[in-house]
Design an enzyme around this catalytic site. Structure first.
Site, PDB file in Angstrom:
ATOM      1  N   ASP A   1      57.731  29.658  21.363  1.00 25.39           N
ATOM      2  CA  ASP A   1      57.945  29.842  19.925  1.00 25.39           C
ATOM      3  C   ASP A   1      58.856  31.032  19.626  1.00 25.39           C
ATOM      4  O   ASP A   1      58.822  31.581  18.535  1.00 25.39           O
ATOM      5  CB  ASP A   1      56.597  30.029  19.217  1.00 25.39           C
ATOM      6  CG  ASP A   1      56.685  29.737  17.730  1.00 25.39           C
ATOM      7  OD1 ASP A   1      57.339  28.746  17.363  1.00 25.39           O
ATOM      8  OD2 ASP A   1      56.118  30.513  16.924  1.00 25.39           O
ATOM      9  N   ALA A   2      59.673  31.446  20.593  1.00 24.98           N
ATOM     10  CA  ALA A   2      60.554  32.610  20.414  1.00 24.98           C
ATOM     11  C   ALA A   2      61.806  32.202  19.649  1.00 24.98           C
ATOM     12  O   ALA A   2      62.874  32.000  20.220  1.00 24.98           O
ATOM     13  CB  ALA A   2      60.902  33.216  21.767  1.00 24.98           C
TER      14      ALA A   2
END
Length: 431
Positions: free
Chosen positions: A298-299
């Protein structure tokens, strides 16, 4: 008729945010533009006397607000539309990320914004607040509180003195961000706490954080890197913005597959705005590799920020990192591609090279650094797990994360060092 809010940076009014016919606009104050030490509010809002229209204004200002369910619940609390950025900033824009504060026209910044007005909490009150956050994000509507933090996860700006936790009131700067367990995400506190501690052990200079337990309730306390204690002993704000804000991208488009920034754009931003840029580029490169190897899918671009602590910005410390790949129910798709691949399992040596090329780094240098991190990460994780004085030993979630790291690092090392695997991958249809 237009509605207006004064936009303050530190203790100075820098401009005016206006809403007319449902559209935002921003203009810098002439007094601010005439100062010798003037700085832009955002890389996407360069210094100018003219008006910025809605398309240019909204990414920075909407980027200060919570997202998703949190935003919807806060809007309900204040009985405003959850699409109304202006109304939400008016209600909760007293304590944002960075040094931006919103004040009604004609009013000065609250005196306590330079002071120390804190409502200290008992353990029972802390637990009650942690329980209330999912229903009432940011404690919206509580007297004296105007708190806003971007992102979709429950979190709360607080003051922590090493022993007691308190709520900053009437514009007082917070010192920490309290992050409770994420609903329906197993052991999220220990997951993020371990990943942040691992980044620290790898000398990646993340935000300082610790797992804090009150009456058997655990949460993460993250020290705010955008706060500093001045010579007068009072806490002061530092300005910051995330990469979506700096690139002029609205928060709902933060994922690359929705039209948001890719890694090449992120590296280009750092190269353009930081001086000297080389150390910042290498730090960002390390962050991307670390996220990939621990399984932080989820970066996205809102999880990287610029910190304005001197004449030119620097890359802010690492934050919001946990191993999402440890959860089979969460997407295996990375928020930003490595090379041409969203799935880590499909990333071959040539995709790492594509990524390095997009970052403006030499392929040989990039390969050496990827291998260095992939080789040192598993033993560092094991050492952290077995170190005395932490809660990681014997924890099932930590063991699951380390096993995943070991698997990903072995896969990466094999693909970067095995000529047979490289030749086989090169012979596959190009993607």
């Amino acid at each position: 008729m237009a509605r207006e809010l004064g936009v303050w940076l530190f203790t100075d009014r820098v401009g005016t945010l206006a809403l007319a016919d449902g559209r935002l606009s921003f203009c810098y104050a002439p007094d601010w533009l005439s100062r010798p030490d003037v700085i832009a509010l955002s890389a996407s809002l360069p210094l100018q006397a003219g008006l910025f229209d809605d398309r240019m204004t909204r990414p920075f200002f909407a980027g200060l607000l919570p997202e998703g369910r949190m935003r919807h619940l806060i809007a309900q609390q204040f009985q405003v539309s959850d699409q109304n950025d202006f109304a939400l900033l008016d209600r909760i824009g007293g304590e944002c990320a960075g040094a931006v504060t919103f004040v009604a026209p004609g009013q000065a910044l609250p005196a306590s914004a330079r002071g120390n007005d804190v409502q200290w909490l008992s353990d029972e009150e802390v637990v009650a607040i942690v329980d209330e956050l999912p229903r009432r994000p940011m404690l919206a509507g509580k007297d004296g509180l105007r708190l806003s933090l971007a992102g979709a996860q429950d979190k709360l700006p607080v003051v922590f003195d090493g022993a007691l936790i308190g709520l900053p009131r009437n514009g007082t700067p917070s010192s920490h961000i309290l992050k409770p367990a994420i609903h329906a995400v197993e052991d999220s506190v220990i997951n993020e706490g371990f990943c942040m501690a691992l980044a620290e052990a790898m000398q990646l200079k993340p935000a300082k954080s610790e797992i804090h337990t009150v009456l058997n309730r655990s949460f993460l306390l993250v020290e705010r890197y955008d706060r500093v204690v001045g010579v007068d002993g009072h806490r002061q704000r530092l300005h910051q913005e995330d990469f979506c804000q700096a690139l002029g991208v609205v928060p709902e488009m933060k994922y690359q597959n929705e039209g948001g920034p890719d890694l090449a754009q992120c590296f280009d931003l750092v190269r353009r705005v930081t001086r000297p840029s080389a150390p910042q580029i290498l730090r960002l490169f390390d962050y991307v590799i670390f996220n990939a190897l621990i399984g932080n899918q989820d970066a996205h671009a809102k999880n990287f920020s610029l910190l304005y602590s001197g004449k030119t910005p620097i890359l802010a410390p690492f934050y919001d990192t946990l191993s999402t790949a440890a959860y089979p129910t969460l997407t295996p798709k990375m928020a930003m591609k490595i090379g041409s691949k969203y799935a880590f399992s499909e990333v071959q040596a040539r995709h790492w090279e594509q990524f390095a090329e997009g970052a403006g780094l030499a392929k040989a240098q990039a390969r050496r650094r990827i291998l260095e991190l992939a080789e040192s990460l598993p033993p560092t994780a094991r050492a952290l797990q077995s170190a005395s004085g932490n809660s990681f030993a014997g924890n099932a979630m930590v063991e699951r994360i380390i096993a995943l790291i070991e698997q990903r690092c072995a896969l990466t090392i094999g693909r970067l060092t095995d000529p047979a695997a490289e030749n086989k991958a090169a012979a596959e249809p190009s993607s």
